[in-house]
Design an enzyme around this catalytic site. Structure first.
Site, PDB file in Angstrom:
ATOM      1  N   GLU A  55       0.842  -1.212   0.000  1.00  0.00           N
ATOM      2  CA  GLU A  55       0.000   0.000   0.000  1.00  0.00           C
ATOM      3  C   GLU A  55       0.872   1.256   0.000  1.00  0.00           C
ATOM      4  O   GLU A  55       0.627   2.212  -0.741  1.00  0.00           O
ATOM      5  CB  GLU A  55      -0.901   0.027   1.247  1.00  0.00           C
ATOM      6  CG  GLU A  55      -2.059  -0.944   1.187  1.00  0.00           C
ATOM      7  CD  GLU A  55      -2.697  -1.209   2.555  1.00  0.00           C
ATOM      8  OE1 GLU A  55      -3.817  -1.715   2.558  1.00  0.00           O
ATOM      9  OE2 GLU A  55      -2.070  -0.922   3.604  1.00  0.00           O
ATOM     10  N   LYS A  99      17.029  -9.082  -0.589  1.00  0.00           N
ATOM     11  CA  LYS A  99      16.719  -7.828   0.100  1.00  0.00           C
ATOM     12  C   LYS A  99      16.290  -8.223   1.511  1.00  0.00           C
ATOM     13  O   LYS A  99      15.230  -8.802   1.711  1.00  0.00           O
ATOM     14  CB  LYS A  99      15.599  -7.085  -0.630  1.00  0.00           C
ATOM     15  CG  LYS A  99      15.302  -5.735  -0.031  1.00  0.00           C
ATOM     16  CD  LYS A  99      14.460  -4.942  -0.996  1.00  0.00           C
ATOM     17  CE  LYS A  99      13.877  -3.676  -0.464  1.00  0.00           C
ATOM     18  NZ  LYS A  99      14.007  -3.309   0.896  1.00  0.00           N
ATOM     19  N   ASP A 156      14.908  -7.950   5.136  1.00  0.00           N
ATOM     20  CA  ASP A 156      13.869  -7.089   5.692  1.00  0.00           C
ATOM     21  C   ASP A 156      14.199  -6.778   7.147  1.00  0.00           C
ATOM     22  O   ASP A 156      13.729  -7.438   8.067  1.00  0.00           O
ATOM     23  CB  ASP A 156      12.509  -7.798   5.586  1.00  0.00           C
ATOM     24  CG  ASP A 156      11.371  -6.816   5.694  1.00  0.00           C
ATOM     25  OD1 ASP A 156      11.644  -5.596   5.699  1.00  0.00           O
ATOM     26  OD2 ASP A 156      10.214  -7.253   5.772  1.00  0.00           O
ATOM     27  N   CYS A 172     -17.636 -15.409  30.309  1.00  0.00           N
ATOM     28  CA  CYS A 172     -16.278 -15.961  30.359  1.00  0.00           C
ATOM     29  C   CYS A 172     -16.332 -17.475  30.130  1.00  0.00           C
ATOM     30  O   CYS A 172     -17.068 -18.181  30.831  1.00  0.00           O
ATOM     31  CB  CYS A 172     -15.636 -15.645  31.709  1.00  0.00           C
ATOM     32  SG  CYS A 172     -14.056 -16.463  31.922  1.00  0.00           S
ATOM     33  N   CYS A 215     -15.131 -19.027  33.815  1.00  0.00           N
ATOM     34  CA  CYS A 215     -15.852 -18.882  35.087  1.00  0.00           C
ATOM     35  C   CYS A 215     -17.300 -18.448  34.895  1.00  0.00           C
ATOM     36  O   CYS A 215     -18.065 -18.391  35.856  1.00  0.00           O
ATOM     37  CB  CYS A 215     -15.135 -17.912  36.010  1.00  0.00           C
ATOM     38  SG  CYS A 215     -15.269 -16.206  35.471  1.00  0.00           S
TER      39      CYS A 215
END
Ligand code: IVH
Length: 702
Positions: free
Chosen positions: A36, A119, A121, A421, A424
Site C-alpha cells: 500500500e 533484500k 527485511d 467468560c 468462570c
C-alpha cells in the site's frame, strides 16, 4: 484530473506518506502494508512528474524516511554520515526490472555484470571500522545523520568488534593489514523468524503489543535504551555495501568477498548475473525458496557490480541509479477455519484464536491464527468452515487477513463471540478503548488466577522452577490462591500433591527461597500489573527506586517516566488503589522479596523516622531527589495532605490547595532550609553523595 485537483491530491499523498513513514520508522508500528505504501509513493511520483511545478525538495519522493525520534530528549547521540545513506528504487513489476537493466546498459555502453542479492527485511546500519576495530554504528536516521547505536550493536553476536586477518595474508610495510585504515560497511540488522516468534510470544504473554513484523522488531530492539536487553533479542546482521576512500576493489563482489574474509557477515545467497534472463531466474528461484529461509526477505536487490560504473551512474537525491529492488508480495496461505477458541489471558482479556487446517507458511506449519477481537471477526465476516488467507505478520501466531468468499461451503456457520467468560461464566465487559472483551472476575476466574501465578514464577519474573502443572496442582488443592501464598508453603503441604516426593518439594522450596534475591525490577514485572512488561518494569524501577515510591506516585509523576503513557499509568494507579494488592505486597515484603532497587543507599539517618512528608512546589533540587532524601532519612513521602501528614514541605510556587489544607488540618509547613536543617544537612552536601553530574540521574544509579 486537472491541475488544481492534482495539487490537492499531491498534498494529501504527502501528508499520508509522511505519517506512514513516521509510524514505520519511528514508532515501529506500521499501519499500511509495504505494498500500500509503495503504491501511494508511486502515485505521488507520477503526479509530480506530470506537474513538476509542484515538486518540492521536502517531498517524500525526494528524501528517505527518517528513523530519528523527534522529541526534546535524545535517546542516542547523532553523528553525520560520511556518505549519505540512501534508499533504493523499487518495483513489484518484472518489466520495470527489465527497464532498469536497459537503462543502465545504455548508460554504461560497455559490457558489465549485475550482482543480485536478497533484500533483507530489517533495519539499515552503517558500521565504521578504524584500524580493524569497530569504531561506530549509526542507523540510517534521515540519511544525512543517524543515531549512534554502537553500544547496542556490540551485543549482536555476528558483528565482530575486531576484524580477522585471513590465513595466507602476508603483511608488508606498505600493507600491514588486509583492510583499509578506515572504511564503512553498510547492511541490515534483522531478526530471524525464530527469535521474532519467541519475542512476540513473550510480549503476548506479558500482554504487551507484539511487533508487527521482524523488521519492526529489529528496529525497536536496536533502539532499546537498555543495551543489555539487546543481547537477548537474537538480532543478526548481514552486510552488503562497502564504502571508503580509494578502496582497492574493482567490483562490489570483490569488496564483499574481502569483507567476508575479514570476519564480517556477508550473505552467500548472491549471484553475479550477466543479463535480464539470469536476473529473472534468480528472482523466480528466491520467490519460492525464500519461504524456507530462517529470516524475512522482502525482495531482490539488483546492483551494477563494477564499482567504476556505479560511480559513473551516480545517485538521485534519494537512491542510487546503479541499483534497484524487485519486491515480493507478502506471503499468504489459503486454508480452512476449523473452529475458534476463546482464550482468557492473565489480565482477563478474551482473545479469539482460530484453529486451522495445518498449512505451510514462511518455513513453518501454521495451525492457529489470531483473530484479535469481535470487531475483526465481524469485519472479515468470518464463518466456521470458511477458507481463509493467513499471513505471517505481527502476532505471535499468524493473522487471518481475508476470507475467500467464493469457496464458502453451504454449511459454514457464523461464530458467536461469547458474552460470558468461557472459564468462570462471568458476564464479559467490553473495553471500548482497547476493543477487547474482559472477564472482570479477576479474583475468582480460575484461568486468570492460575495465569497470574504462572507468570509470577516464570523465568523472567521470579525464576522459580515450576510450570503450569505445578500451579494447577497447588491451585486445585487450594494451597495457593495468590502470589503471596507461595511463600507460606511448607514441605508438608507439597507432599500432599500427587507425585511429589521429599526431594521435589525441597527443590521447589529452595527455588522459592532463592527468589527473594531477585531484583526489584523483576519482582515488579512478576506482580503482573496490567501492561507492565519487562522493559516497562525496568524503567519504572529505575525511576522510582522502590515500590513505596511507585505506590505513592500519581498520574502526573508516572507520565514523566520514559515509555509510560496514559494506559499504563492508569493501570498502575488502579493496581495500587486495590487494598488486596497492597496486602499481597505487604506479605511479599515480609517474605523478604526485593522491593527497592539494588544500590539504593541505606538511610543516611533515621531523623525522619515515623514522619510522613508531603512536598509541593519547586526546590533547588528536583522533586524526585527531595523525595529520595525523605526516604533515605527514614521518612515517608506522600502525595496528598491528610490528618496523617507530619509536614508539608513547601517550595516555590507550592500548590495553594495543599497549603490551605495543611492550614485547616494544622499540618506544619516547612521550607527547604528547615527541611535540610531537620536532616542535618544542606542541599549541596546531601546531594553530593547521591548525585552525579546528570541532574536527571535516576535512583537506580546510586
Ligand atoms: S544496497 C545505496 N542491498 O533496503 C543503497 N540494500 O528499501 C544501498 N536492503 O535502504 C542499499 N537488503 O536498508 C542493499 N542486499 C541489499 C539490501 C538492502 C536490504 C535495504 C537497505 C535499503 C532498503 C531499501
Amino acid at each position: 484530473m486537472d491541475k488544481s485537483q492534482a495539487n490537492i491530491r499531491i498534498r494529501e499523498l504527502r501528508a499520508i506518506i509522511d505519517e506512514a513513514n513516521r509510524k514505520y520508522y519511528v514508532d515501529n508500528a506500521p499501519e499500511l502494508t509495504d505494498y500500500e505504501f509503495d503504491m501511494l509513493l508511486k502515485e505521488l511520483e507520477v503526479l509530480e512528474k506530470a506537474y513538476p511545478e509542484y515538486l518540492t525538495p521536502d517531498s517524500p519522493t525526494q528524501k528517505v524516511g527518517s528513523d530519528i525520534k523527534i522529541s526534546a530528549k535524545k535517546d542516542f547521540d547523532q553523528y553525520p554520515h560520511r556518505y549519505p545513506m540512501l534508499s533504493l528504487g523499487n518495483t513489484y513489476d518484472i518489466s520495470e526490472v527489465q527497464a532498469f537493466a536497459d537503462r543502465v546498459s545504455k548508460g554504461i555502453g560497455n559490457a558489465f555484470t549485475f550482482s543480485c542479492e536478497l533484500k533483507f527485511d530489517g533495519t539499515a546500519i552503517c558500521l565504521t571500522y578504524r584500524n580493524g576495530r569497530l569504531f561506530r554504528a549509526l542507523t540510517r536516521g534521515d540519511g544525512t545523520k543517524g543515531d549512534d547505536v554502537t553500544r547496542n550493536v556490540v551485543h549482536i553476536s555476528n558483528i565482530p568488534q575486531t576484524l580477522t586477518v585471513p590465513a595466507g595474508f602476508v603483511p608488508s610495510k606498505e600493507k600491514p593489514y588486509p583492510w583499509p585504515e578506515e572504511f564503512e560497511i553498510r547492511g541490515e540488522i534483522y531478526m530471524p523468524w525464530a527469535a521474532f516468534d519467541r519475542l512476540n510470544e513473550e510480549r503476548y504473554k506479558d500482554e504487551e503489543q507484539p511487533f508487527a513484523n521482524p523488521r519492526n522488531a529489529a528496529s525497536g530492539s536496536l533502539k532499546l535504551q537498555d543495551s543489555t536487553l539487546v543481547a537477548n533479542r537474537g538480532l543478526e546482521c548481514t552486510l552488503y555495501h562497502m564504502l571508503g576512500e580509494s578502496l582497492p576493489f574493482q567490483t562490489h563482489d570483490q569488496a564483499l568477498k574481502a569483507a567476508s574474509q575479514w570476519g564480517l557477515p556477508v550473505s552467500d545467497k548472491r549471484r553475479i548475473c550477466s543479463g535480464i534472463e539470469e536476473i529473472e531466474d534468480f528472482i523466480t528461484y528466491w520467490d519460492t525458496e525464500r519461504k524456507n529461509l530462517p529470516f524475512a526477505t522482502d525482495g531482490i536487490v539488483i546492483k551494477v557490480n563494477e564499482l567504476p560504473y556505479q560511480t559513473e551512474l551516480g545517485y538521485t537525491a534519494k537512491a542510487p541509479r546503479w541499483a534497484t529492488a524487485y519486491k515480493f508480495k507478502a506471503e499468504k496461505a489459503l486454508t480452512r477455519l476449523l473452529s475458534i477458541d476463546y482464550q482468557v489471558g492473565r489480565t482477563g482479556a478474551v482473545t479469539p484464536v482460530a484453529n486451522l487446517e495445518p498449512v505451510q507458511l514462511s518455513g513453518t506449519v501454521v495451525k492457529r491464527a489470531s483473530l484479535h477481537n469481535s470487531e475483526q471477526m465481524q469485519q472479515l465476516d468470518i464463518h466456521i468452515g470458511d477458507y481463509v488467507y493467513v499471513e505471517k505478520g505481527g502476532e505471535i501466531i499468524p493473522k487471518i487477513t481475508a476470507v475467500e468468499l467464493s469457496m464458502r461451503p453451504d454449511d459454514a456457520s457464523l461464530p458467536h463471540f461469547p458474552l460470558y467468560c468461557p472459564d468462570c461464566g462471568s458476564a464479559l465487559v467490553k473495553d471500548e478503548q482497547e476493543a477487547k472483551s474482559f472477564c472482570p472476575n479477576q479474583d475468582g476466574c480460575p484461568t486468570q488466577i492460575q495465569a497470574r501465578l504462572v507468570h509470577f514464577l516464570s523465568r523472567k519474573a521470579m525464576n522459580v522452577i515450576a510450570g503450569d502443572a505445578t500451579v494447577e496442582q497447588l491451585y486445585n488443592k487450594a494451597l495457593v490462591w495468590n502470589i503471596a501464598d507461595f511463600y507460606e508453603l511448607t514441605k508438608d503441604h507439597l507432599m500432599t500433591l500427587d507425585g511429589w516426593k521429599e526431594r521435589s518439594a525441597e527443590r521447589f522450596l529452595n527455588s522459592l527461597k532463592d527468589s527473594v534475591n531477585i531484583p526489584f525490577e523483576r519482582v515488579l514485572y512478576a506482580l503482573g500489573i496490567r501492561h507492565v512488561g519487562e522493559a516497562t518494569a525496568k524503567s519504572i524501577a529505575g525511576h522510582f527506586g522502590s515500590i513505596d515510591n511507585l505506590a505513592a506516585a500519581g498520574m502526573d509523576e508516572l507520565l514523566k517516566v520514559e515509555d509510560i503513557g496514559e494506559i499504563i499509568a492508569e493501570s498502575i494507579v488502579e493496581y495500587f488503589s486495590n487494598p488486596d494488592n497492597l496486602e499481597i505486597i505487604s506479605r511479599l515484603k515480609s517474605a523478604g522479596l526485593q522491593f527497592e532497587s539494588q544500590g539504593v543507599k541505606e538511610p543516611h539517618s533515621d531523623r525522619l523516622a515515623g514522619l510522613t512528608i508531603v512536598i509541593s512546589g519547586n526546590f533547588s533540587i528536583s522533586r524526585d531527589k527531595m523525595k529520595e532524601l525523605i526516604i533515605l532519612n527514614g521518612g515517608k513521602s506522600s502525595g496528598s495532605v491528610s490528618g496523617k501528614t507530619s509536614y508539608l514541605l513547601a517550595g516555590e510556587k507550592a500548590g495553594p490547595e495543599k497549603l490551605k489544607k495543611a492550614e485547616n488540618l494544622g499540618v506544619k509547613v516547612i521550607t527547604e532550609e528547615e527541611f535540610f536543617r531537620l536532616i542535618g544537612s544542606s542541599a549541596d552536601e546531601d546531594m553530593n553523595s547521591v548525585n552525579t553530574e546528570d541532574d536527571n540521574v535516576q535512583l537506580s544509579l546510586f
